[in-house]
Write a protein that holds these residues in place. Structure first.
Motif, PDB file in Angstrom:
ATOM      1  N   UNK A  25       0.835  -1.206   0.000  1.00  0.00           N
ATOM      2  CA  UNK A  25       0.000   0.000   0.000  1.00  0.00           C
ATOM      3  C   UNK A  25       0.868   1.254   0.000  1.00  0.00           C
ATOM      4  N   UNK A  26       1.879   1.317   0.872  1.00  0.00           N
ATOM      5  CA  UNK A  26       2.717   2.513   0.969  1.00  0.00           C
ATOM      6  C   UNK A  26       3.526   2.724  -0.308  1.00  0.00           C
ATOM      7  N   UNK A  27       4.107   1.642  -0.829  1.00  0.00           N
ATOM      8  CA  UNK A  27       4.927   1.769  -2.040  1.00  0.00           C
ATOM      9  C   UNK A  27       4.077   2.180  -3.240  1.00  0.00           C
ATOM     10  N   UNK A  28       2.870   1.630  -3.362  1.00  0.00           N
ATOM     11  CA  UNK A  28       2.005   2.010  -4.474  1.00  0.00           C
ATOM     12  C   UNK A  28       1.515   3.453  -4.315  1.00  0.00           C
ATOM     13  N   UNK A  29       1.281   3.891  -3.086  1.00  0.00           N
ATOM     14  CA  UNK A  29       0.881   5.283  -2.876  1.00  0.00           C
ATOM     15  C   UNK A  29       1.996   6.231  -3.320  1.00  0.00           C
ATOM     16  N   UNK A  30       3.228   5.922  -2.921  1.00  0.00           N
ATOM     17  CA  UNK A  30       4.368   6.738  -3.349  1.00  0.00           C
ATOM     18  C   UNK A  30       4.524   6.662  -4.868  1.00  0.00           C
ATOM     19  N   UNK A  31       4.369   5.458  -5.433  1.00  0.00           N
ATOM     20  CA  UNK A  31       4.542   5.273  -6.863  1.00  0.00           C
ATOM     21  C   UNK A  31       3.494   6.003  -7.681  1.00  0.00           C
ATOM     22  N   UNK A  32       2.234   5.928  -7.269  1.00  0.00           N
ATOM     23  CA  UNK A  32       1.163   6.584  -8.025  1.00  0.00           C
ATOM     24  C   UNK A  32       1.301   8.100  -7.944  1.00  0.00           C
ATOM     25  N   UNK A  33       1.557   8.619  -6.715  1.00  0.00           N
ATOM     26  CA  UNK A  33       1.715  10.065  -6.571  1.00  0.00           C
ATOM     27  C   UNK A  33       2.929  10.560  -7.357  1.00  0.00           C
ATOM     28  N   UNK A  34       4.038   9.861  -7.207  1.00  0.00           N
ATOM     29  CA  UNK A  34       5.237  10.255  -7.939  1.00  0.00           C
ATOM     30  C   UNK A  34       5.074  10.096  -9.437  1.00  0.00           C
ATOM     31  N   UNK A  35       4.378   9.047  -9.864  1.00  0.00           N
ATOM     32  CA  UNK A  35       4.157   8.833 -11.287  1.00  0.00           C
ATOM     33  C   UNK A  35       3.309   9.925 -11.907  1.00  0.00           C
TER      34      UNK A  35
ATOM     35  N   UNK B  40      -6.155  -0.410 -15.556  1.00  0.00           N
ATOM     36  CA  UNK B  40      -5.714  -1.800 -15.774  1.00  0.00           C
ATOM     37  C   UNK B  40      -4.216  -2.024 -15.574  1.00  0.00           C
ATOM     38  N   UNK B  41      -3.319  -1.214 -16.190  1.00  0.00           N
ATOM     39  CA  UNK B  41      -1.901  -1.443 -15.909  1.00  0.00           C
ATOM     40  C   UNK B  41      -1.506  -1.106 -14.478  1.00  0.00           C
ATOM     41  N   UNK B  42      -2.217  -0.167 -13.845  1.00  0.00           N
ATOM     42  CA  UNK B  42      -1.924   0.137 -12.445  1.00  0.00           C
ATOM     43  C   UNK B  42      -2.280  -1.047 -11.554  1.00  0.00           C
ATOM     44  N   UNK B  43      -3.395  -1.710 -11.867  1.00  0.00           N
ATOM     45  CA  UNK B  43      -3.738  -2.928 -11.124  1.00  0.00           C
ATOM     46  C   UNK B  43      -2.695  -4.007 -11.286  1.00  0.00           C
ATOM     47  N   UNK B  44      -2.183  -4.158 -12.504  1.00  0.00           N
ATOM     48  CA  UNK B  44      -1.111  -5.128 -12.722  1.00  0.00           C
ATOM     49  C   UNK B  44       0.130  -4.760 -11.931  1.00  0.00           C
ATOM     50  N   UNK B  45       0.438  -3.460 -11.860  1.00  0.00           N
ATOM     51  CA  UNK B  45       1.598  -3.017 -11.090  1.00  0.00           C
ATOM     52  C   UNK B  45       1.402  -3.281  -9.597  1.00  0.00           C
ATOM     53  N   UNK B  46       0.167  -3.134  -9.105  1.00  0.00           N
ATOM     54  CA  UNK B  46      -0.098  -3.405  -7.691  1.00  0.00           C
ATOM     55  C   UNK B  46       0.105  -4.879  -7.363  1.00  0.00           C
TER      56      UNK B  46
ATOM     57  N   UNK C 135       4.157  -9.005  -4.951  1.00  0.00           N
ATOM     58  CA  UNK C 135       5.149 -10.083  -5.024  1.00  0.00           C
ATOM     59  C   UNK C 135       6.575  -9.544  -4.968  1.00  0.00           C
ATOM     60  N   UNK C 136       6.771  -8.324  -5.462  1.00  0.00           N
ATOM     61  CA  UNK C 136       8.110  -7.744  -5.460  1.00  0.00           C
ATOM     62  C   UNK C 136       8.576  -7.407  -4.055  1.00  0.00           C
ATOM     63  N   UNK C 137       7.642  -7.230  -3.119  1.00  0.00           N
ATOM     64  CA  UNK C 137       8.044  -6.925  -1.741  1.00  0.00           C
ATOM     65  C   UNK C 137       8.915  -8.021  -1.146  1.00  0.00           C
ATOM     66  N   UNK C 138       8.896  -9.207  -1.749  1.00  0.00           N
ATOM     67  CA  UNK C 138       9.750 -10.290  -1.230  1.00  0.00           C
ATOM     68  C   UNK C 138      11.235  -9.948  -1.355  1.00  0.00           C
ATOM     69  N   UNK C 139      11.582  -8.971  -2.207  1.00  0.00           N
ATOM     70  CA  UNK C 139      12.991  -8.588  -2.358  1.00  0.00           C
ATOM     71  C   UNK C 139      13.540  -7.877  -1.127  1.00  0.00           C
ATOM     72  N   UNK C 140      12.658  -7.369  -0.259  1.00  0.00           N
ATOM     73  CA  UNK C 140      13.167  -6.628   0.898  1.00  0.00           C
ATOM     74  C   UNK C 140      13.792  -7.558   1.928  1.00  0.00           C
TER      75      UNK C 140
END
Length: 292
Positions: free
Chosen positions: A85-95, A223-229, A234-239
């Protein structure tokens, strides 16, 4: 050249003449036996594989059930959802900001946006996460003051850029580069004539963007934003590289003690599938709302 209904019925016997003189054809659907055979074979293979997987005693489904609602697993799941949620909020606002700057007539603003997107899309996410985590090695103190002048406030970088903060910054700023291109594509898809008409009516650029352009662009942005979410979940596993206790890190911590790798990885897969299903459902309803 015209053909009478009687002559037509002789050529095509499965026809009937209606009362108004028109000819109604009794259409016979084409048969596709190959499709049915292929579907049956595929269904058999799927059932065979699922049955073999479910009946395999080495899967240890009792261990899966034991740890499925384990407090450590649920805590890791909560961290994963919070990061998403936090990363997508930063990503959408920044995007959104990057997209607007990229479309600016000012070459400096457009160039800065393009440079940001080039850097953050061109370097691996794992490297960016590690960079933010080890930022204190380059910038030991973060201060607030006048550039090249006195500093009013100063903080230790390690106290501000914690593991969680580094994860949100790394994931969110990386996502902003992709969202910038997604938002820009959605905005440019709206006919420029509508923008010109809004300006002719006296609307400002901000009002035109908010009331005219974005509501129409959302149909292509969602639609692409949903795919990014879903991808972000799954990408959070990299942390795990910076020791943030998200879902996969919690799972790894458990099976490093009891050596039940496969059952616990199955637990992780189940929760990832549940979370992505919820996200897909949310995307469906949001798309339906903006498609009205």
């Amino acid at each position: 050249m015209t053909t009478s209904p009687k002559a037509f019925s002789k050529v095509f016997p499965k026809t009937a003449q209606r009362g108004d003189g028109a000819v109604a054809i009794e259409a016979v659907p084409l048969r596709h036996p190959g499709r049915w055979v292929g579907s049956a074979v595929l269904a058999f293979l799927v059932i065979f594989l699922l049955q073999g997987w479910a009946a395999n005693p080495r899967m240890q489904w009792d261990v899966v059930g034991e740890y499925l609602f384990s407090p450590a697993v649920l805590q890791g799941l909560g961290t994963t959802l919070l990061l998403t949620v936090l990363a997508m909020a930063v990503g959408i606002a920044g995007g959104a900001v990057l997209a607007i700057l990229r479309m600016s007539s000012n070459p400096l603003l457009s160039g800065l946006s393009g440079f940001y997107i080039w850097v953050f899309r061109g370097t691996p996410l794992l490297v960016q996460l590690l960079f933010w985590y080890f930022l204190s090695a380059v910038v030991p103190k973060i201060g607030l003051g006048v550039p090249w002048g006195p500093t009013f406030f100063e903080f230790d970088t390690n106290q501000i850029i914690t593991q969680m903060t580094a994860a949100v910054l790394g994931l969110g700023l990386h996502e902003a580069a992709y969202m910038g291109e997604i938002v820009r594509a959605g905005i440019t898809s709206v006919d420029v004539g509508q923008t010109e008409a809004a300006h002719a009516l006296g609307m400002t650029r901000f009002q035109t963007l908010r009331k005219i352009v974005l509501p129409q662009a959302m149909r292509l942005i969602i639609p692409p934003t949903g795919n990014q979410a879903v991808s972000m979940l799954k990408t959070t596993s990299l942390v795990f590289a910076i020791a943030v206790p998200e879902l996969l890190t919690s799972i790894q911590g458990i099976y490093s003690r009891n050596f039940q790798q496969v059952p616990l990885l199955t637990v992780a897969c189940i929760w990832y599938l549940v979370a992505t299903t919820v996200l897909n459902a949310g995307q469906y309803y949001i798309e339906r709302r903006f498609n009205r």
